[in-house]
Design a protein around this motif. Sequence first.
Motif, PDB file in Angstrom:
ATOM      1  N   CYS A 173       9.298   2.691  47.162  1.00 15.75           N
ATOM      2  CA  CYS A 173       9.836   1.935  48.308  1.00 15.75           C
ATOM      3  C   CYS A 173      10.739   2.802  49.176  1.00 15.75           C
ATOM      4  O   CYS A 173      10.899   2.527  50.375  1.00 15.75           O
ATOM      5  N   THR A 174      11.310   3.830  48.605  1.00 18.96           N
ATOM      6  CA  THR A 174      12.255   4.679  49.338  1.00 18.96           C
ATOM      7  C   THR A 174      11.615   5.351  50.537  1.00 18.96           C
ATOM      8  O   THR A 174      12.276   5.604  51.550  1.00 18.96           O
ATOM      9  N   THR A 175      10.311   5.629  50.453  1.00 17.98           N
ATOM     10  CA  THR A 175       9.632   6.340  51.547  1.00 17.98           C
ATOM     11  C   THR A 175       8.481   5.533  52.147  1.00 17.98           C
ATOM     12  O   THR A 175       7.674   6.080  52.901  1.00 17.98           O
ATOM     13  N   ASN A 176       8.397   4.252  51.835  1.00 23.24           N
ATOM     14  CA  ASN A 176       7.299   3.431  52.346  1.00 23.24           C
ATOM     15  C   ASN A 176       7.854   2.098  52.829  1.00 23.24           C
ATOM     16  O   ASN A 176       8.269   1.267  52.035  1.00 23.24           O
ATOM     17  N   GLN A 177       7.859   1.892  54.132  1.00 24.45           N
ATOM     18  CA  GLN A 177       8.451   0.666  54.671  1.00 24.45           C
ATOM     19  C   GLN A 177       7.710  -0.576  54.210  1.00 24.45           C
ATOM     20  O   GLN A 177       8.324  -1.593  53.898  1.00 24.45           O
ATOM     21  N   THR A 178       6.391  -0.521  54.176  1.00 26.22           N
ATOM     22  CA  THR A 178       5.620  -1.693  53.762  1.00 26.22           C
ATOM     23  C   THR A 178       5.980  -2.105  52.342  1.00 26.22           C
ATOM     24  O   THR A 178       6.220  -3.289  52.065  1.00 26.22           O
ATOM     25  N   SER A 179       6.043  -1.130  51.432  1.00 25.92           N
ATOM     26  CA  SER A 179       6.410  -1.431  50.046  1.00 25.92           C
ATOM     27  C   SER A 179       7.836  -1.946  49.965  1.00 25.92           C
ATOM     28  O   SER A 179       8.129  -2.896  49.227  1.00 25.92           O
ATOM     29  N   SER A 180       8.721  -1.329  50.725  1.00 26.03           N
ATOM     30  CA  SER A 180      10.125  -1.750  50.741  1.00 26.03           C
ATOM     31  C   SER A 180      10.249  -3.200  51.200  1.00 26.03           C
ATOM     32  O   SER A 180      10.959  -4.015  50.592  1.00 26.03           O
ATOM     33  N   TYR A 181       9.529  -3.530  52.272  1.00 27.27           N
ATOM     34  CA  TYR A 181       9.575  -4.892  52.807  1.00 27.27           C
ATOM     35  C   TYR A 181       9.016  -5.893  51.798  1.00 27.27           C
ATOM     36  O   TYR A 181       9.608  -6.952  51.548  1.00 27.27           O
ATOM     37  N   CYS A 182       7.877  -5.567  51.188  1.00 32.18           N
ATOM     38  CA  CYS A 182       7.271  -6.463  50.203  1.00 32.18           C
ATOM     39  C   CYS A 182       8.187  -6.668  49.003  1.00 32.18           C
ATOM     40  O   CYS A 182       8.294  -7.787  48.475  1.00 32.18           O
ATOM     41  N   CYS A 270      13.602  -0.770  57.238  1.00 27.54           N
ATOM     42  CA  CYS A 270      13.536   0.345  58.193  1.00 27.54           C
ATOM     43  C   CYS A 270      14.185   1.609  57.637  1.00 27.54           C
ATOM     44  O   CYS A 270      13.932   2.707  58.135  1.00 27.54           O
ATOM     45  N   LYS A 271      15.002   1.474  56.619  1.00 22.75           N
ATOM     46  CA  LYS A 271      15.626   2.645  55.991  1.00 22.75           C
ATOM     47  C   LYS A 271      14.577   3.533  55.321  1.00 22.75           C
ATOM     48  O   LYS A 271      14.773   4.742  55.161  1.00 22.75           O
ATOM     49  N   SER A 272      13.442   2.961  54.949  1.00 16.30           N
ATOM     50  CA  SER A 272      12.409   3.715  54.236  1.00 16.30           C
ATOM     51  C   SER A 272      11.580   4.599  55.160  1.00 16.30           C
ATOM     52  O   SER A 272      10.755   5.380  54.680  1.00 16.30           O
ATOM     53  N   LEU A 273      11.759   4.498  56.458  1.00 21.96           N
ATOM     54  CA  LEU A 273      11.052   5.369  57.390  1.00 21.96           C
ATOM     55  C   LEU A 273      11.673   6.761  57.379  1.00 21.96           C
ATOM     56  O   LEU A 273      12.813   6.935  56.938  1.00 21.96           O
ATOM     57  N   ASN A 274      10.956   7.729  57.891  1.00 26.36           N
ATOM     58  CA  ASN A 274      11.507   9.089  57.901  1.00 26.36           C
ATOM     59  C   ASN A 274      12.323   9.382  59.150  1.00 26.36           C
ATOM     60  O   ASN A 274      12.666  10.524  59.433  1.00 26.36           O
ATOM     61  N   HIS A 275      12.606   8.332  59.912  1.00 23.34           N
ATOM     62  CA  HIS A 275      13.434   8.480  61.103  1.00 23.34           C
ATOM     63  C   HIS A 275      14.150   7.157  61.375  1.00 23.34           C
ATOM     64  O   HIS A 275      13.701   6.095  60.933  1.00 23.34           O
ATOM     65  N   ILE A 276      15.235   7.222  62.096  1.00 18.19           N
ATOM     66  CA  ILE A 276      15.949   6.001  62.467  1.00 18.19           C
ATOM     67  C   ILE A 276      15.241   5.356  63.646  1.00 18.19           C
ATOM     68  O   ILE A 276      14.702   6.039  64.521  1.00 18.19           O
ATOM     69  N   THR A 277      15.195   4.026  63.670  1.00 15.81           N
ATOM     70  CA  THR A 277      14.556   3.289  64.760  1.00 15.81           C
ATOM     71  C   THR A 277      15.582   2.442  65.492  1.00 15.81           C
ATOM     72  O   THR A 277      16.689   2.210  64.992  1.00 15.81           O
ATOM     73  N   LEU A 502       6.317  -4.974  61.561  1.00 15.41           N
ATOM     74  CA  LEU A 502       6.078  -3.809  60.708  1.00 15.41           C
ATOM     75  C   LEU A 502       5.166  -2.805  61.398  1.00 15.41           C
ATOM     76  O   LEU A 502       5.120  -1.630  61.016  1.00 15.41           O
ATOM     77  N   ASP A 503       4.431  -3.268  62.409  1.00 12.59           N
ATOM     78  CA  ASP A 503       3.531  -2.374  63.134  1.00 12.59           C
ATOM     79  C   ASP A 503       4.331  -1.248  63.781  1.00 12.59           C
ATOM     80  O   ASP A 503       5.435  -1.448  64.300  1.00 12.59           O
ATOM     81  N   GLU A 504       3.763  -0.051  63.769  1.00 16.38           N
ATOM     82  CA  GLU A 504       4.478   1.113  64.299  1.00 16.38           C
ATOM     83  C   GLU A 504       4.784   0.991  65.786  1.00 16.38           C
ATOM     84  O   GLU A 504       5.644   1.700  66.311  1.00 16.38           O
ATOM     85  N   THR A 505       4.093   0.065  66.463  1.00 15.63           N
ATOM     86  CA  THR A 505       4.371  -0.158  67.891  1.00 15.63           C
ATOM     87  C   THR A 505       5.843  -0.460  68.130  1.00 15.63           C
ATOM     88  O   THR A 505       6.415  -0.062  69.159  1.00 15.63           O
ATOM     89  N   PHE A 506       6.456  -1.165  67.191  1.00 15.23           N
ATOM     90  CA  PHE A 506       7.830  -1.632  67.382  1.00 15.23           C
ATOM     91  C   PHE A 506       8.869  -0.709  66.733  1.00 15.23           C
ATOM     92  O   PHE A 506      10.053  -1.018  66.742  1.00 15.23           O
ATOM     93  N   LEU A 507       8.419   0.421  66.189  1.00 10.94           N
ATOM     94  CA  LEU A 507       9.322   1.336  65.488  1.00 10.94           C
ATOM     95  C   LEU A 507       9.715   2.482  66.409  1.00 10.94           C
ATOM     96  O   LEU A 507       9.388   3.648  66.190  1.00 10.94           O
ATOM     97  N   LEU A 508      10.397   2.133  67.490  1.00 16.79           N
ATOM     98  CA  LEU A 508      10.832   3.137  68.455  1.00 16.79           C
ATOM     99  C   LEU A 508      11.884   4.045  67.827  1.00 16.79           C
ATOM    100  O   LEU A 508      12.858   3.574  67.241  1.00 16.79           O
ATOM    101  N   LYS A 509      11.689   5.346  67.949  1.00 17.90           N
ATOM    102  CA  LYS A 509      12.622   6.303  67.358  1.00 17.90           C
ATOM    103  C   LYS A 509      13.909   6.366  68.173  1.00 17.90           C
ATOM    104  O   LYS A 509      13.876   6.432  69.397  1.00 17.90           O
ATOM    105  N   GLY A 510      15.026   6.364  67.477  1.00 20.85           N
ATOM    106  CA  GLY A 510      16.300   6.494  68.161  1.00 20.85           C
ATOM    107  C   GLY A 510      17.298   5.429  67.765  1.00 20.85           C
ATOM    108  O   GLY A 510      17.045   4.602  66.881  1.00 20.85           O
ATOM    109  N   ILE A 511      18.439   5.451  68.416  1.00 21.55           N
ATOM    110  CA  ILE A 511      19.542   4.531  68.143  1.00 21.55           C
ATOM    111  C   ILE A 511      19.818   3.716  69.395  1.00 21.55           C
ATOM    112  O   ILE A 511      19.730   4.224  70.522  1.00 21.55           O
ATOM    113  N   LEU A 512      20.179   2.468  69.217  1.00 24.06           N
ATOM    114  CA  LEU A 512      20.511   1.598  70.357  1.00 24.06           C
ATOM    115  C   LEU A 512      21.920   1.910  70.862  1.00 24.06           C
ATOM    116  O   LEU A 512      22.839   1.109  70.763  1.00 24.06           O
ATOM    117  N   ASN A 513      22.067   3.098  71.423  1.00 25.72           N
ATOM    118  CA  ASN A 513      23.379   3.501  71.940  1.00 25.72           C
ATOM    119  C   ASN A 513      23.403   3.581  73.462  1.00 25.72           C
ATOM    120  O   ASN A 513      24.359   4.056  74.054  1.00 25.72           O
TER     121      ASN A 513
END
Length: 822
Positions: A173-182, A270-277, A502-513
Amino acid sequence: MQLMLRASEQGTPEQILTDNYIQFEENVRQLQGEQSNHNSISISLIAWIKYYIELYAVALKNQCSDEIMGTIDQFLTRDELPLSPTLKLFIIKQICELSNIKFDKLREKFSNRTVVWLRAILEKPQDQQTNQAQHNLILPTPLLVCEDEFKRISDILAYDKDIEHLRQLITNCTTNQTSSYCFLVWFIHYYSHFYTTNNALIDEKWIQLFTHELNQHICKCFDVIGSKLLISLCKNFSINSYFRLQPNMDTKEVHQRLVVLNIAVYLLSCKSLNHITYVGSLLFDDNRQMPNNYTERLQSSICLPGLLSSDIAITKMLYVRTQVKERLDRNEIVPDAKFVYKCSDACPYMFHFEGCGRPLELSKCPMCKTDIGATSYNKPIIRIPPQIQMPIEVGFQFIADYIKTYDEKDRFGYHNITDAKESNVGEKSEHLNRSISFRFMHMLTHATLLILHELELLTNSTLPNGEYFRNHFEKDYVLIGQQCGDIENCHVWLFKLINHMLDETFLLKGILNKNQKVIELEKLIEERLIFAHIDSVPTEINEYKRSFAEYTQKQSESSQLEYFVDELFENEAKYPLLKFFNLTNIYATNPIEKFRTKLQAIPYSEKIYPVTTFLMNRLETYENIQYLYPIVTFTNYLIHKFNHRLKRNDAAVATIEYYLTNGPDCETTSKLYESFLDAWYELNLKEVRFDCQTAKIEHVQEKENFAKNTMIAVVLLNASKDATSILLAACLITIGKLQNEVVNYFHNTLGTDPSGRRRQEHIVPVQSIRREHLFKINAEEISQQLVTDSFMINYEYGKSRDIIYDYDEIELVLRNKIRICL
């Protein structure tokens, strides 16, 4: 064979049932013989039988005790035909729909009724009755996006408590968002048993694992916030927690909490992704780690989505622009008054004037407390610094530039504190097209802050308290239910939306700053998530519920009657021809309200269906136009009758009743008066205007006493300007302007009379109007149009609640109605 059963037949349902019972039995038996042949005879028989037993369901609901009810009861109790279970199921569905209740409430309602066939179904032995709370509870489940992974993880967590296997699962789960979410969603399912099971005990083993043996792996995968949430789920939170489940809670309350938790576990995954969204940055920093201080981070580094501007000037600018645009479309503003106003060069507060648009009233600027407006009619106030008058186009450009500059500034944290009671269905940010998109983002933010507060991660905070966030979330939940058209099942739609995120369409890279990133995220959510799933909400909900029911059935290995009542399952062997006995709720809903809700949800509806959107937004107001003719006819008659021979003082003391019973033409007067009276009391206007004077329409007298207690002066047109004398004239002018609004909007929007010449040629004085001049529209007529010509029911089994409207047809019909009176 007799297939005619007149829908217009006079009489009570019981009488129709009695008169046609013999034919009912014959048709059922014939259908039984024809069921293998899906021909025109079968279809006709099904339609006849459905109508008959719909009337029977109505009679049952109304507790009818006529002899025919016992006869039908005996027929259904004998159960002598294979088709009988299907008929019984259809009746149960109809009663639930007519009574607006679930199947479990039907058990309670009919427990003491002497309906033998129904009691035989409802009074199952205790060990065969399903847990109603469990059936009614729909859980967030990623079956439509990652079903196999969820089932795999569910099997491990439910049946395999080997610590090494669990460690390996968490590591994955640490590196897989789908598994982490499930993984996290499974523990929401586990948490739900505190509601579905009486006196449910806490499984200390999970808490022991999360606090000791698996603690290091859990914190690495989900951080401390995830650990705290998982432990809270396993122990049903604290006694005084908002999230504490009790078996006696209302199902709606439980679903609200599940939506918050679903949002929380999505953000955690979202923590399981390799980048912050963008969305992940609501909980984690740019290294995907939990910040040391959430309050400090949110208030100083994060731009929260779903918040309206806290700038009073912008709020007022948007209001001014909307109102002035609408009034321009309706040609309400006179040519020499097409201006908007700004308080001064130093104060950006903007305003406009109602009525004809000329300056009228005096008020104070809420920002700088300076006088603004006019000292009297058409005399703007003169002061230093001066208030600024701008042509409408210039004013609109100023507003656009001001908002653009404002949006370029970053506003961190929770910057707009308002009472939840002020939230409404029309709110939205400037860059969004539909208010439901804004409401979803608003819910996302408040759900996040609510869970942070619950986990005690907003301590020593300058932010509002948990109750504030809870009130906002619950108000969002109600408003989304209204906007999507299904208050009862909106949680299901929300679960589905969150799963699709969970679709990658919504996983925009970056921080809401940056505020521009918030705008980018909100527009993406609207265009790719909300718009993609708003077109057919009932079907979306039914699809999710069916998948969840199939999953639940596999878990329990039993098929529940409730699933057939909800039309989630089919079983042709048990219920022959079931797909033809599907349910429609068109007779139990208000067609026009359903239509309005769906119209409001259509992206860019004001551009695609401009006339429909315009008229539906002010339908109640424009209904008054149809009453103008009988009012004008009566007043014209009185003018002709008295021909200025009635003195003003006499008119002020003589009642209308006197002239209805005296004089050679009293019969004609009475006839015209009755039409006038009906129209007068149908008006829903609260006030009317004569130039710059306002008169209120108040029906202080009962309709039948109006003539006796009202002076004839009230219904006479005269030159006097006192409140009583101008009421009728103001009414005629106001209603006449309503018709002009419709006509002007039609021409201005469709470009059919750019010079205005055609309108000038067709001007008709109010006192010269005829019926054919008037644009007649009302809710009843629109409803009838919808029912007869402009919608279809999706008759696919399980989808018949999904009404498919022909928006193009409605737009064409409304345009033609306006053309007729041009």
